[in-house]
Write an enzyme that holds these catalytic residues in place. Structure first.
Site, short mmCIF file in Angstrom:
data_model
loop_
_atom_site.label_atom_id
_atom_site.label_comp_id
_atom_site.label_asym_id
_atom_site.label_seq_id
_atom_site.Cartn_x
_atom_site.Cartn_y
_atom_site.Cartn_z
N SER A 474 0.82 -1.21 0.00
CA SER A 474 0.00 0.00 0.00
C SER A 474 0.86 1.27 0.00
O SER A 474 1.55 1.56 -0.97
CB SER A 474 -0.96 -0.04 1.19
OG SER A 474 -2.01 0.86 1.04
N ASP A 485 10.77 5.90 -9.58
CA ASP A 485 10.39 6.66 -10.78
C ASP A 485 11.20 7.95 -10.93
O ASP A 485 11.54 8.35 -12.04
CB ASP A 485 8.89 6.98 -10.75
CG ASP A 485 8.03 5.73 -10.89
OD1 ASP A 485 8.55 4.72 -11.40
OD2 ASP A 485 6.86 5.77 -10.50
N LYS A 499 -0.80 -4.25 -3.46
CA LYS A 499 -2.13 -3.73 -3.13
C LYS A 499 -2.21 -2.28 -3.59
O LYS A 499 -1.63 -1.38 -2.99
CB LYS A 499 -2.42 -3.81 -1.63
CG LYS A 499 -3.85 -3.32 -1.29
CD LYS A 499 -4.09 -3.30 0.21
CE LYS A 499 -5.51 -2.86 0.52
NZ LYS A 499 -5.78 -1.45 0.15
#
Length: 687
Positions: A474, A485, A499
């Protein structure tokens, strides 16, 4: 870019959810068979509200039609008889008439088929007890070379009572061997098994309308996704207690998994978390009070009864017998000791340590910050309290302390971090980037919100590594994904949980204010997370730049193991500027150094061997029913367990249950140790 604010969509008027009740003349034959347990008027009304909420507002826009009806039927039957030990093939065939009609029944408020199926199960269950009693009068032949199929998905429904008797004989024999290998004689073993099934019998007899309603509503809810569920009034109360995290106990959320009580989550900072002896997906099979209390076998118990045994006053001892998830079908009972305590916010705090290592003739002073959860004191934050308790504020302070100790690089350890506050994940990412988007959230109406960091301050701009494992989930995946990224740091460890969905709780009482009893809640999936590059964290999670060997496969652990999990997909990327520090060439060089160490480090080679052996044991679902073979398997499993326990790092005092390892000694944890070596390589490459 705007802050993400989650809110419930406006719901349609109550009248559209209320039932067009089944007439007295409909399904009279089924009603007669279901007369043992029938739904109440409040449950009929609740069912219509639940159906309306899920079909109208769930993120996954699946129409309630024949295809979904088929899934609901299979899920409900599995929830009743996962092990295929009560229903016969003829029973399953008789239920086929419901396969493509449950959707219409749910729309009309007809719950009779669900109660009919349950009462067939109940009847079969009660008659099965006579066979169990008779079988346990005589010891089994423990020298016979035969096997029991532990993976019940591979098993077929028995076509005759004789076939079912044989399946029961093998299962009971397997359970008897496990008990005898733990020190019981045949008399004690037979006594425990008889008591176990007596309790199961009593539990099924005590099943009431609410229990059946809850099972069926969850079969319906989970056909949409594994995180959408119906919380009965009792389950709702337990959920509120778990979320408040003020309960005196061990700090674990539990759920029922067939006849077992399985660990759903370990609360960061709690006694179970500190013990480093029990993890998510482990199964609890017995509970004992204090250091001298006798173990009470809890296989087949109702969840609320197991919870009562485990909960207790602060400072008292509870002992558990568990079956470790990593040990697979041949898992042997392991006894652990935990001192109960209150789970408080401050005990979940991020913590730091400084570890000095040597590599290639050079000394490196490295910092490690362990983040067990993404927490925040909402009350103080809303009041405007300066330096309120939160992950971001704590990590910022720790970074400043580590910088004062002249660290050359930093590891953020997110292993076993199950998530928490999304806003904290965004803000903590902001400690390592100047500013910009961190996460995208797509709502059920198709709109997309972007959560971005607006703070231009960078708390730490040096070499950074993020350590993850299969149970980093999560909000942890949001942070790790953003660091990856932005090419701000290197992600090392295992693929994360996967998740990528957002849930909200909806109280059913608001829709039926005149209900005669408490109605519980619905936990509904309303949105989905996406990385700033456009890819979802759902299913795939975050793949590390440097992948460590793992005993946990995606097909068995994590979101990918759930049949109804939402799929991975992508949306358009949002605009951001990367740091260009961790490019493909850097990763290639780090991988080369890591591979060299893996090939030459005796400790890592032993670890890989143990992991491969554990995977092999986990894949073997045929359990030997020969005592000599099982005893040998037990010895091998215990050896692997001792080696695998090193993965958690640190050491445990068996008398107090406390972590006795000094911070600097935690480099003995092979995954953290390798993570520090990779960070040292990164320092050499990028400075």
């Amino acid at each position: 870019m705007k802050r993400i604010v989650f809110f419930l969509l406006p719901f349609v008027v109550l009248a559209s959810f209320l039932p067009s009740y089944v007439s007295n003349g409909e399904n009279r034959e089924l009603a007669d068979t279901a007369k043992v347990i029938m739904p109440s008027d409040d449950q009929l009304k609740s069912q219509m509200v639940i159906t309306g909420l899920i079909t109208n507002y769930h993120y996954r826009k699946i129409p309630l039609a024949d295809s979904l009806s088929s899934v609901i039927l299979d899920t409900y039957i599995e929830s009743l008889d996962y092990n295929k030990l009560y229903f016969l093939a003829s029973d399953i065939k008789s239920f086929e008439k419901y396969r493509y009609s449950l959707d219409e029944d749910l729309k009309k408020g007809n719950l009779v088929p669900a109660y009919h199926i349950f009462n067939v199960f109940k009847k079969n269950f009660l008659t099965r007890q006579v066979f169990i009693k008779e079988l346990l009068k005589t010891p089994f032949d423990f020298t016979a070379d035969e096997y029991y199929e532990a993976d019940r998905e591979k098993a077929s429904w028995a076509t005759t009572e004789a076939e079912l008797d044989e399946e029961w004989r093998k299962m009971l024999k397997s359970q008897a061997i496990s008990l005898m290998l733990s020190g019981k004689d045949w008399e004690g073993t037979a006594k425990i098994l008889n008591e176990r099934y007596d309790r199961l019998n009593k539990a099924i007899v005590q099943y009431n309308s609410e229990d059946v309603f809850s099972m069926y509503m969850n079969a319906f809810a989970e056909s949409y996704d594994p995180h959408t569920s119906y919380l009965s009034p009792a389950a709702s109360d337990n959920f509120k207690i778990d979320m408040s995290r003020e309960l005196e106990g061990i700090g674990a959320t539990l759920r029922t998994d067939n006849d077992f009580t399985r660990v759903a989550e370990i609360v960061p900072g709690g006694p179970a978390f500190k013990s480093k002896q029990i993890y998510k997906d482990d199964r609890i099979i017995a509970v004992a009070q204090g250091d001298n209390g006798e173990f009470v076998d809890v296989i087949g118990w109702r969840l609320d009864e197991v919870v009562k045994l485990i909960r207790g006053p602060k400072g008292t001892v509870v002992r558990l017998q568990i079956l470790e998830a990593s040990a697979g079908a041949n898992a042997m009972p392991k006894e652990i000791r935990i001192v109960r305590d209150k789970v408080k916010l401050e005990e979940q705090s991020a913590k730091k340590e400084v570890i000095d290592i040597q590599q290639n003739g050079k000394n490196y002073r490295l910092g490690v910050i362990s983040v067990p959860a993404f927490y925040i004191n909402f009350e103080d934050a809303q009041k405007g309290v300066k330096d309120y308790k939160s992950t971001t504020n704590d990590v910022r302070k720790l970074i400043n302390e580590l910088k004062a100790e002249n660290i050359q690089g930093l590891v953020i350890d997110l292993r076993y971090n199950g998530g928490g506050s999304l806003l904290e994940a965004i803000d903590m990412t902001g400690l390592f980037i100047e500013q910009g988007p961190v996460v995208q959230v797509k709502n059920s109406d198709g709109s997309i919100d972007v959560g971005d960091d607006k703070n231009t301050e960078i708390a730490y701009d040096g070499p950074l590594a993020v350590l993850t494992n299969r149970f980093s989930a999560s909000a942890s995946e949001i942070f790790a994904g953003a660091i990856q990224d932005y090419e701000r740091g290197v992600i090392i460890g295992e693929q994360t949980y996967g998740k990528g969905t957002v849930q909200n709780l909806i109280d059913l009482q608001r829709f039926i204010p005149d209900a005669k009893s408490d109605l519980g809640q619905v936990k509904l999936t309303l949105a989905k997370y996406y990385r700033i590059t456009g890819g979802s964290t759902q299913h795939k999670g975050v793949s590390p730049d440097i992948a460590f060997p793992s005993v946990f496969s995606a097909s068995e652990y994590g979101e990918s193991s759930q049949p109804s999990a939402l799929p991975y997909d992508e949306i358009r990327p949002t605009r951001f500027t990367s740091f260009d520090k961790i490019d493909a060439k850097v990763i290639q060089n780090l991988q080369k150094s890591y591979s060299s160490r893996m090939a030459n480090d005796p400790e890592m080679k032993r670890l890989i061997r143990d992991i491969e052996e554990a995977k092999k044991a986990d894949s073997e679902t045929l359990i030997s029913l020969q005592m000599a073979k099982r005893e040998k398997q037990k010895e091998e499993a215990e050896r692997r367990r001792e080696n695998m326990e090193k993965l958690s790092g640190g050491s445990i005092d068996t008398e107090t249950g406390e972590d006795t390892s000094e911070p600097v000694k935690k480099a003995d944890d092979p995954y953290l140790k390798e993570g520090l070596y990779i960070l040292a390589d990164l320092i050499e490459l990028v400075g």
